[in-house]
Motif scaffolding. Structure first.
Motif, PDB file in Angstrom:
ATOM      1  N   UNK A   1      15.591 -31.496  22.366  1.00  0.00           N
ATOM      2  CA  UNK A   1      16.149 -30.258  22.593  1.00  0.00           C
ATOM      3  C   UNK A   1      17.232 -29.707  21.372  1.00  0.00           C
ATOM      4  N   UNK A   2      16.771 -28.748  20.652  1.00  0.00           N
ATOM      5  CA  UNK A   2      17.858 -28.647  19.635  1.00  0.00           C
ATOM      6  C   UNK A   2      18.231 -27.193  19.686  1.00  0.00           C
ATOM      7  N   UNK A   3      19.692 -26.777  19.705  1.00  0.00           N
ATOM      8  CA  UNK A   3      20.373 -25.766  20.038  1.00  0.00           C
ATOM      9  C   UNK A   3      21.138 -25.310  18.713  1.00  0.00           C
ATOM     10  N   UNK A   4      20.976 -24.057  18.271  1.00  0.00           N
ATOM     11  CA  UNK A   4      21.373 -23.461  17.263  1.00  0.00           C
ATOM     12  C   UNK A   4      22.204 -22.372  17.354  1.00  0.00           C
ATOM     13  N   UNK A   5      23.538 -22.247  16.849  1.00  0.00           N
ATOM     14  CA  UNK A   5      24.491 -21.084  17.135  1.00  0.00           C
ATOM     15  C   UNK A   5      24.388 -20.506  15.660  1.00  0.00           C
ATOM     16  N   UNK A   6      23.867 -19.123  15.929  1.00  0.00           N
ATOM     17  CA  UNK A   6      23.532 -17.940  14.721  1.00  0.00           C
ATOM     18  C   UNK A   6      24.431 -16.847  14.471  1.00  0.00           C
ATOM     19  N   UNK A   7      25.072 -16.722  13.770  1.00  0.00           N
ATOM     20  CA  UNK A   7      25.800 -15.509  13.363  1.00  0.00           C
ATOM     21  C   UNK A   7      25.436 -14.625  11.985  1.00  0.00           C
ATOM     22  N   UNK A   8      24.915 -13.641  12.265  1.00  0.00           N
ATOM     23  CA  UNK A   8      24.481 -12.634  11.226  1.00  0.00           C
ATOM     24  C   UNK A   8      23.579 -13.507  10.263  1.00  0.00           C
ATOM     25  N   UNK A   9      22.474 -13.912  10.994  1.00  0.00           N
ATOM     26  CA  UNK A   9      21.525 -14.784  10.412  1.00  0.00           C
ATOM     27  C   UNK A   9      21.863 -16.221   9.521  1.00  0.00           C
ATOM     28  N   UNK A  10      22.894 -16.555   9.942  1.00  0.00           N
ATOM     29  CA  UNK A  10      23.395 -17.698   9.331  1.00  0.00           C
ATOM     30  C   UNK A  10      23.723 -18.748  10.293  1.00  0.00           C
ATOM     31  N   UNK A  11      23.439 -20.130  10.005  1.00  0.00           N
ATOM     32  CA  UNK A  11      23.638 -21.254  11.130  1.00  0.00           C
ATOM     33  C   UNK A  11      25.093 -21.662  11.021  1.00  0.00           C
ATOM     34  N   UNK A  12      25.795 -21.630  12.317  1.00  0.00           N
ATOM     35  CA  UNK A  12      27.048 -22.054  12.071  1.00  0.00           C
ATOM     36  C   UNK A  12      27.346 -23.297  12.930  1.00  0.00           C
ATOM     37  N   UNK A  13      26.506 -23.635  13.590  1.00  0.00           N
ATOM     38  CA  UNK A  13      26.819 -25.050  14.421  1.00  0.00           C
ATOM     39  C   UNK A  13      25.482 -25.361  15.028  1.00  0.00           C
ATOM     40  N   UNK A  14      25.147 -26.772  15.178  1.00  0.00           N
ATOM     41  CA  UNK A  14      23.659 -27.146  15.749  1.00  0.00           C
ATOM     42  C   UNK A  14      24.240 -28.357  16.744  1.00  0.00           C
ATOM     43  N   UNK A  15      23.650 -28.591  17.662  1.00  0.00           N
ATOM     44  CA  UNK A  15      23.562 -29.762  18.621  1.00  0.00           C
ATOM     45  C   UNK A  15      22.265 -30.132  19.111  1.00  0.00           C
TER      46      UNK A  15
END
Length: 248
Positions: free
Chosen positions: A186-200
């Motif tokens: 399981x891969x979780x991505x935090x996106x803001x304005x089309x840009x990756x901020x963080x991943x877990x």
């Protein structure tokens, strides 16, 4: 002079650093899913915490173990549908679901999806013994996607991730009854304005348990003896049924 130079470098690094350190933590409600003889699927809850995500997006990629899969093109010959071409995939995920706060195409542009390897088109599918042109690759991957979606094994769940107060997020996950045993990533991505901020990342194990696990092990590790036993059992069951009907 050396001290001043080091102080200047530290100042530049501090200015270049982000104002805040983004954090993302995710987990699942279960560590393991047991496949028993009466297994009809499993409902999970993916949950986690993220920093300052009030107007941001969360994307979750849920991927099962890779397997070899065959895609076939049928054509009608003299009124009969026959297989005319087959493509075998070496590394197709047996389960591939994507969950997101909004439609994926609204969150990430195509080049960003490709860069982050999100979506079946960008996970690096490889064909065995067949060289495909770019156009053929699109045709066959779309065919594979249609087949897997019909089985409920590949799917997109748009608007399925909920972010509460910009901090907590959750997404219900339903595993179908036809999943395979193995490790699911399981891969979780935090996106803001089309840009990756963080991943877990996290994972869950799916394993056969009980009588089903014993039969599965025998069938795979001792396939010859299992086949012989299956034939003998079928003949015996048929003979017993015939004998019972003769008596009645």
């Amino acid at each position: 002079m050396m001290f001043r130079a080091l102080s200047f470098i530290c100042l530049l690094l501090s200015l270049a650093a982000p104002v805040y350190a983004n954090t993302l933590v995710a987990d699942l409600s279960l560590d393991e899913v047991a496949i028993t003889t009466d297994f009809n699927g499993e409902d999970l809850l993916l949950f986690g915490a993220v920093e300052d995500a009030l107007n941001d997006d969360i994307i979750v990629e849920f991927k099962g173990p890779e397997i070899a899969l065959a895609s076939r093109r049928k054509e009608q010959v003299s009124g009969i549908w026959v297989n005319r071409q087959t493509v075998t995939w070496k590394n197709a995920p047996s389960f591939y679901h994507i969950f997101s706060t909004r439609p994926l195409d609204e969150i990430l542009k195509p080049d960003a999806q490709r860069r982050l390897a999100i979506g079946y088109q960008h996970i690096g599918l490889k064909s065995a013994g067949t060289s495909l042109s770019p156009a053929d690759m699109v045709f066959w991957t779309e065919a594979l996607d249609r087949n897997m979606r019909q089985k409920g094994l590949w799917r997109r769940h748009e608007n399925a991730v909920t972010i509460l107060k910009g901090v907590l997020f959750r997404a219900p996950v339903a595993l179908p009854a036809n999943i395979l045993p193995g490790d699911y990533d399981v891969r979780v991505l935090h996106i803001r304005n089309g840009q990756l901020l963080a991943e877990d990342t996290t994972s869950i194990s799916v394993a056969k348990k009980g009588l089903g696990a014993y039969i599965y092990t025998i069938a795979h590790d001792y396939s010859v003896f299992y086949g012989i036993f299956a034939v003998i059992f079928a003949c015996g069951a048929g003979w017993l049924a015939a004998a019972a009907f003769r008596k009645t």
